[in-house]
Write a protein that holds these residues in place. Structure first.
Motif, PDB file in Angstrom:
ATOM      1  N   ALA A  41      32.074  45.539  48.901  1.00 10.60           N
ATOM      2  CA  ALA A  41      31.983  46.238  47.614  1.00 10.60           C
ATOM      3  C   ALA A  41      33.377  46.756  47.291  1.00 10.60           C
ATOM      4  O   ALA A  41      34.063  47.312  48.151  1.00 10.60           O
ATOM      5  N   GLY A  42      33.781  46.546  46.063  1.00  5.06           N
ATOM      6  CA  GLY A  42      35.148  46.872  45.657  1.00  5.06           C
ATOM      7  C   GLY A  42      35.924  45.581  45.517  1.00  5.06           C
ATOM      8  O   GLY A  42      36.715  45.229  46.385  1.00  5.06           O
ATOM      9  N   CYS A  43      35.662  44.859  44.435  1.00  5.94           N
ATOM     10  CA  CYS A  43      36.261  43.533  44.237  1.00  5.94           C
ATOM     11  C   CYS A  43      36.926  43.439  42.869  1.00  5.94           C
ATOM     12  O   CYS A  43      36.616  44.199  41.951  1.00  5.94           O
ATOM     13  N   GLU A  44      37.815  42.478  42.767  1.00  2.65           N
ATOM     14  CA  GLU A  44      38.484  42.202  41.496  1.00  2.65           C
ATOM     15  C   GLU A  44      37.968  40.879  40.951  1.00  2.65           C
ATOM     16  O   GLU A  44      37.809  39.907  41.706  1.00  2.65           O
ATOM     17  N   LEU A  45      37.696  40.856  39.656  1.00  2.00           N
ATOM     18  CA  LEU A  45      37.221  39.630  39.034  1.00  2.00           C
ATOM     19  C   LEU A  45      38.420  38.728  38.741  1.00  2.00           C
ATOM     20  O   LEU A  45      39.269  39.061  37.922  1.00  2.00           O
ATOM     21  N   VAL A  46      38.482  37.592  39.436  1.00  3.17           N
ATOM     22  CA  VAL A  46      39.591  36.645  39.283  1.00  3.17           C
ATOM     23  C   VAL A  46      39.004  35.277  38.934  1.00  3.17           C
ATOM     24  O   VAL A  46      38.289  34.676  39.739  1.00  3.17           O
ATOM     25  N   LYS A  47      39.296  34.818  37.727  1.00  4.07           N
ATOM     26  CA  LYS A  47      38.784  33.517  37.271  1.00  4.07           C
ATOM     27  C   LYS A  47      37.275  33.414  37.487  1.00  4.07           C
ATOM     28  O   LYS A  47      36.766  32.445  38.058  1.00  4.07           O
ATOM     29  N   GLU A  48      36.589  34.458  37.056  1.00  7.82           N
ATOM     30  CA  GLU A  48      35.129  34.543  37.085  1.00  7.82           C
ATOM     31  C   GLU A  48      34.556  34.588  38.500  1.00  7.82           C
ATOM     32  O   GLU A  48      33.371  34.350  38.713  1.00  7.82           O
ATOM     33  N   GLN A  49      35.405  34.905  39.468  1.00  7.81           N
ATOM     34  CA  GLN A  49      34.930  35.080  40.836  1.00  7.81           C
ATOM     35  C   GLN A  49      35.328  36.454  41.342  1.00  7.81           C
ATOM     36  O   GLN A  49      36.447  36.909  41.101  1.00  7.81           O
ATOM     37  N   LEU A  50      34.402  37.119  42.041  1.00  8.06           N
ATOM     38  CA  LEU A  50      34.692  38.425  42.616  1.00  8.06           C
ATOM     39  C   LEU A  50      35.445  38.228  43.932  1.00  8.06           C
ATOM     40  O   LEU A  50      34.946  37.591  44.857  1.00  8.06           O
ATOM     41  N   ILE A  51      36.654  38.773  43.988  1.00 10.44           N
ATOM     42  CA  ILE A  51      37.505  38.623  45.166  1.00 10.44           C
ATOM     43  C   ILE A  51      37.713  39.983  45.816  1.00 10.44           C
ATOM     44  O   ILE A  51      38.237  40.910  45.196  1.00 10.44           O
ATOM     45  N   ASN A  52      37.306  40.081  47.061  1.00 10.43           N
ATOM     46  CA  ASN A  52      37.517  41.294  47.836  1.00 10.43           C
ATOM     47  C   ASN A  52      38.828  41.171  48.608  1.00 10.43           C
ATOM     48  O   ASN A  52      39.089  40.137  49.241  1.00 10.43           O
ATOM     49  N   GLU A  53      39.669  42.186  48.539  1.00  6.30           N
ATOM     50  CA  GLU A  53      40.990  42.125  49.165  1.00  6.30           C
ATOM     51  C   GLU A  53      40.883  41.928  50.676  1.00  6.30           C
ATOM     52  O   GLU A  53      41.665  41.174  51.264  1.00  6.30           O
ATOM     53  N   ASP A  54      39.924  42.579  51.316  1.00  4.91           N
ATOM     54  CA  ASP A  54      39.760  42.418  52.763  1.00  4.91           C
ATOM     55  C   ASP A  54      39.391  40.980  53.108  1.00  4.91           C
ATOM     56  O   ASP A  54      39.916  40.397  54.063  1.00  4.91           O
ATOM     57  N   ALA A  55      38.473  40.399  52.333  1.00  3.36           N
ATOM     58  CA  ALA A  55      38.075  39.009  52.566  1.00  3.36           C
ATOM     59  C   ALA A  55      39.248  38.061  52.355  1.00  3.36           C
ATOM     60  O   ALA A  55      39.412  37.072  53.082  1.00  3.36           O
ATOM     61  N   LYS A  56      40.065  38.383  51.366  1.00  3.57           N
ATOM     62  CA  LYS A  56      41.255  37.556  51.093  1.00  3.57           C
ATOM     63  C   LYS A  56      42.203  37.575  52.283  1.00  3.57           C
ATOM     64  O   LYS A  56      42.750  36.533  52.684  1.00  3.57           O
TER      65      LYS A  56
END
Length: 260
Positions: free
Chosen positions: A48-63
């Protein structure tokens, strides 16, 4: 293939930093049978806590996990359940009229596991969220007063029989938090194979060494690492990147309890 679950005494305890360091350290090992560099897959079931990038939710930790795992995983494969709001995941899910269930998480994990087997992965490292008893909410439409249907992220680790590594956020109260978390993991029937003293705060807790010594006496498992605070700039004024920090701490991890 070994399956590890990374948990912590509380939120913001440095799970992602430690997970990236563990992935890097394990990926530098050589598989004794195949004589090749070890392959490590990552899984962060809920964020929880993601940025919408090109219509996909991206979590910084997952990145960050995707940058260290060396099996060609997509961020969506690593982190299948993501919410934009930086709040408790089950509350975020409720806002979107969704439910998070162990069944759903296990389904995603089986996909990761199947892909991992196809490329001879040596380790799958799952990074939890929050602490050991992260709530996922009720799995049914029953009344809130019925707790029998309530699920926690720890139920996933129990179902998969993962080995657990505990990160202790070294701050006031950590002795109690560490012991209660360890005892609960043990009561849940899982093996906690080691713990990490994470001293990531720029301002160290009072009597830090005494607290670490105490935990080494109280926890009947090995301390596999102690991570101290690393500034973004060294004494010469040179910037220290995230990968440089990871390489620095990864070399200090005792991997014996994990690889044995």
């Amino acid at each position: 293939m070994k399956e590890l679950f990374i948990t912590a005494t509380d939120t913001d305890a440095g799970k992602t930093f430690v997970s990236c360091a563990l992935i890097y350290a394990l990926s530098q090992q050589v598989n004794s049978l195949t004589k090749r560099q070890c392959k490590v897959a990552a899984f962060k079931p809920v964020s929880a806590g993601c940025e919408l990038v090109k219509e996909q939710l991206i979590n910084e930790d997952a990145k960050l996990l995707s940058e260290f795992a060396n099996c060609g995983q997509s961020i969506q494969n690593i982190n299948p359940i993501a919410f934009e709001e930086a709040i408790a995941p089950h509350i975020a899910a409720k806002k979107h009229n969704k439910k998070i269930t162990i069944t759903e998480i296990s389904k995603y994990y089986q996909s990761v596991k199947a892909a991992a087997k196809s490329v001879d992965v040596d380790y799958i490292l799952t990074e939890g969220a929050g602490g050991w008893r992260l709530p996922l909410g009720s799995s049914s439409q029953e009344s809130k007063s019925d707790s029998s249907n309530y699920q926690f992220l720890s139920d996933f680790a129990i179902a998969e029989q993962h080995q657990v590594i505990l990160i202790v956020n070294m701050k006031l109260g950590c002795l109690n938090h560490a012991l209660l978390t360890f005892e609960t993991i043990k009561a849940d029937g899982l093996t906690c194979i080691g713990w990490v003293a994470n001293c990531a705060s720029e301002i160290s807790m009072s009597n830090l060494n005494e607290n670490i010594d105490e935990l080494e006496q109280l926890l009947p498992i090995p301390k596999i690492a102690q991570f101290n605070f690393i500034a973004d700039v060294d004494e010469q004024g040179n910037k220290i990147s995230f990968i440089d920090k990871i390489k620095q701490v990864a070399s200090k991890i005792n991997l014996a309890p994990i690889v044995s």
